[in-house]
Design a protein around this motif. Structure first.
Motif, mmCIF file in Angstrom:
data_model
loop_
_atom_site.group_PDB
_atom_site.id
_atom_site.type_symbol
_atom_site.label_atom_id
_atom_site.label_comp_id
_atom_site.label_asym_id
_atom_site.label_seq_id
_atom_site.Cartn_x
_atom_site.Cartn_y
_atom_site.Cartn_z
ATOM 1 N N ALA A 117 0.807 -1.221 0.000
ATOM 2 C CA ALA A 117 0.000 0.000 0.000
ATOM 3 C C ALA A 117 0.837 1.266 0.000
ATOM 4 O O ALA A 117 0.304 2.360 -0.215
ATOM 5 N N GLU A 118 2.122 1.179 0.233
ATOM 6 C CA GLU A 118 2.969 2.369 0.338
ATOM 7 C C GLU A 118 3.866 2.515 -0.887
ATOM 8 O O GLU A 118 5.072 2.694 -0.768
ATOM 9 N N THR A 119 3.289 2.451 -2.063
ATOM 10 C CA THR A 119 4.074 2.524 -3.295
ATOM 11 C C THR A 119 3.424 3.500 -4.264
ATOM 12 O O THR A 119 2.254 3.870 -4.106
ATOM 13 N N PRO A 120 4.149 3.933 -5.289
ATOM 14 C CA PRO A 120 3.644 4.965 -6.207
ATOM 15 C C PRO A 120 2.367 4.601 -6.943
ATOM 16 O O PRO A 120 1.628 5.496 -7.372
ATOM 17 N N VAL A 121 2.070 3.302 -7.119
ATOM 18 C CA VAL A 121 0.862 2.945 -7.843
ATOM 19 C C VAL A 121 -0.385 3.483 -7.142
ATOM 20 O O VAL A 121 -1.424 3.713 -7.778
ATOM 21 N N MET A 122 -0.295 3.717 -5.845
ATOM 22 C CA MET A 122 -1.435 4.263 -5.098
ATOM 23 C C MET A 122 -1.841 5.639 -5.603
ATOM 24 O O MET A 122 -3.003 6.034 -5.492
ATOM 25 N N ARG A 123 -0.880 6.365 -6.176
ATOM 26 C CA ARG A 123 -1.158 7.737 -6.620
ATOM 27 C C ARG A 123 -1.658 7.824 -8.053
ATOM 28 O O ARG A 123 -2.247 8.835 -8.432
ATOM 29 N N VAL A 124 -1.430 6.794 -8.847
ATOM 30 C CA VAL A 124 -1.766 6.901 -10.273
ATOM 31 C C VAL A 124 -2.975 6.064 -10.671
ATOM 32 O O VAL A 124 -3.517 6.270 -11.759
ATOM 33 N N ALA A 125 -3.415 5.145 -9.826
ATOM 34 C CA ALA A 125 -4.598 4.341 -10.129
ATOM 35 C C ALA A 125 -5.817 4.913 -9.411
ATOM 36 O O ALA A 125 -5.704 5.444 -8.309
ATOM 37 N N ASP A 126 -6.979 4.792 -10.040
ATOM 38 C CA ASP A 126 -8.205 5.297 -9.423
ATOM 39 C C ASP A 126 -8.655 4.434 -8.253
ATOM 40 O O ASP A 126 -9.281 4.931 -7.315
ATOM 41 N N GLY A 127 -8.365 3.145 -8.322
ATOM 42 C CA GLY A 127 -8.734 2.233 -7.245
ATOM 43 C C GLY A 127 -7.642 1.202 -7.037
ATOM 44 O O GLY A 127 -6.932 0.851 -7.980
ATOM 45 N N ILE A 128 -7.520 0.725 -5.801
ATOM 46 C CA ILE A 128 -6.427 -0.193 -5.458
ATOM 47 C C ILE A 128 -6.977 -1.390 -4.682
ATOM 48 O O ILE A 128 -7.785 -1.229 -3.762
ATOM 49 N N ALA A 129 -6.514 -2.560 -5.053
ATOM 50 C CA ALA A 129 -6.730 -3.763 -4.248
ATOM 51 C C ALA A 129 -5.370 -4.175 -3.712
ATOM 52 O O ALA A 129 -4.464 -4.500 -4.495
#
Length: 316
Positions: A117-129
């Motif tokens: 959960a602490e990675t850059p993908v959290m900022r560029v995707a609209d939703g995260i699993a």
């Protein structure tokens, strides 16, 4: 021969039945990230994640849930319209995935499946699993990839869109426990070369099995659609070489392998017996660890590989 849990990778392989169940049980947390019925979807990833995307795309489309394509993130066809892009990235830091999500953000709904959960993908995707329970210490991916596919497969099952010839995930978990307990075939362990074959969704699993063997053990492996085997790849088959089929074995293929002296590992995966193909992948994972250790390699830290591929900015 059984695989002792002498490496992190072996321990993580053995944990997969439990992480698959955790993925299924977490499904309700991630419905907003996953494709809606009827959406035109692209699923992307790199390496192992791409192979899981290939398997899921075939399952989703064949189950009638919606048109689905899978791409290596670097090969995404910009200009083609999709309702949703779903990215798979264990680390959440892979450059090609981040670049793609940033480029389509604001024009296409995006989601990502990751382990951190602490990675850059959290900022560029609209939703995260976030499947933190399936993260790995080993560089070699095993349980995160299969748990992601288990989550996606459970979603199709919940939506009534799992193809009729694919087993419920509950049965796949039973098969996975069996695959962990099985002794590995002595003849297969002694082989010098492996060709992995699959049909439909299991072609992605065949690609992944080949990659695991190359990553962990430096083994000579290839992977093809099963019906392509006789269109060239059979030319390398001989005693001491294996053709391993995920899912149903095409008619006559076992005889063709035997005729040229090869060893066939024949799958089923059609509900009639043997192992679910995803559980069969566990056997290939275990084999990769066993071969690595026999050759004096560290399966947790394979040569020339890192946990994530991060490229220098192309815009610098």
């Amino acid at each position: 021969m059984s695989t002792a849990a002498s490496s992190l990778t072996a321990v993580e392989i053995a944990s997969q039945p439990d992480t698959w169940l955790q993925a299924r049980d977490s499904l309700g947390l991630f419905f907003d990230v996953l494709p809606r019925r009827g959406e035109r979807v692209a699923v992307v990833g790199c390496g192992t994640s791409w192979f899981m995307a290939l398997a899921y795309a075939e399952l989703r489309e064949r189950g009638g849930h919606g048109e689905t394509d899978a791409f290596a993130a670097s090969e995404f066809p910009h200009g083609r319209r999709y309702d949703r892009v779903v990215a798979i990235s264990r680390s959440g830091t892979t450059t090609e995935v981040l670049d793609l999500l940033a480029r389509v953000k604001g024009n296409t709904q995006t989601g990502a499946i990751t382990a951190d959960a602490e990675t850059p993908v959290m900022r560029v995707a609209d939703g995260i699993a976030v499947l933190g329970f399936a993260d790995e210490e080993s560089v070699v991916q095993t349980r995160f990839a299969t748990s992601t596919l288990a989550l996606l497969r459970a979603h199709l099952e919940a939506e009534g869109a799992l193809p009729a010839d694919v087993r419920p995930l509950e049965q796949a978990v039973v098969d996975a426990r069996h695959a962990i307990a099985l002794d590995l075939d002595v003849e297969v362990c002694a082989a010098e070369q492996f060709t992995f074959l699959g049909t439909g969704w299991t072609y992605g699993l065949a690609l992944e099995a080949g990659l695991k063997m190359r990553e962990a053990a430096g083994a000579w492996t290839e992977a093809y659609p099963a019906m392509e085997y006789r269109h060239g790849p059979i030319s390398i088959t001989r005693p001491g070489r294996v053709a391993w089929v995920f899912g149903p074995t095409p008619a006559g293929l076992a005889d063709d392998v035997a005729r040229v002296g090869g060893t066939i590992v024949a799958g089923s995966g059609d509900g009639s017996g043997d192992l679910d193909p995803l559980a069969d992948l566990i056997l290939a994972q275990r084999l990769s660890v066993q071969l690595a250790e026999a050759r004096g390699y560290d399966p947790d830290r394979p040569r020339n590989l890192t946990r994530s591929v991060i490229l220098e900015s192309r815009h610098a």
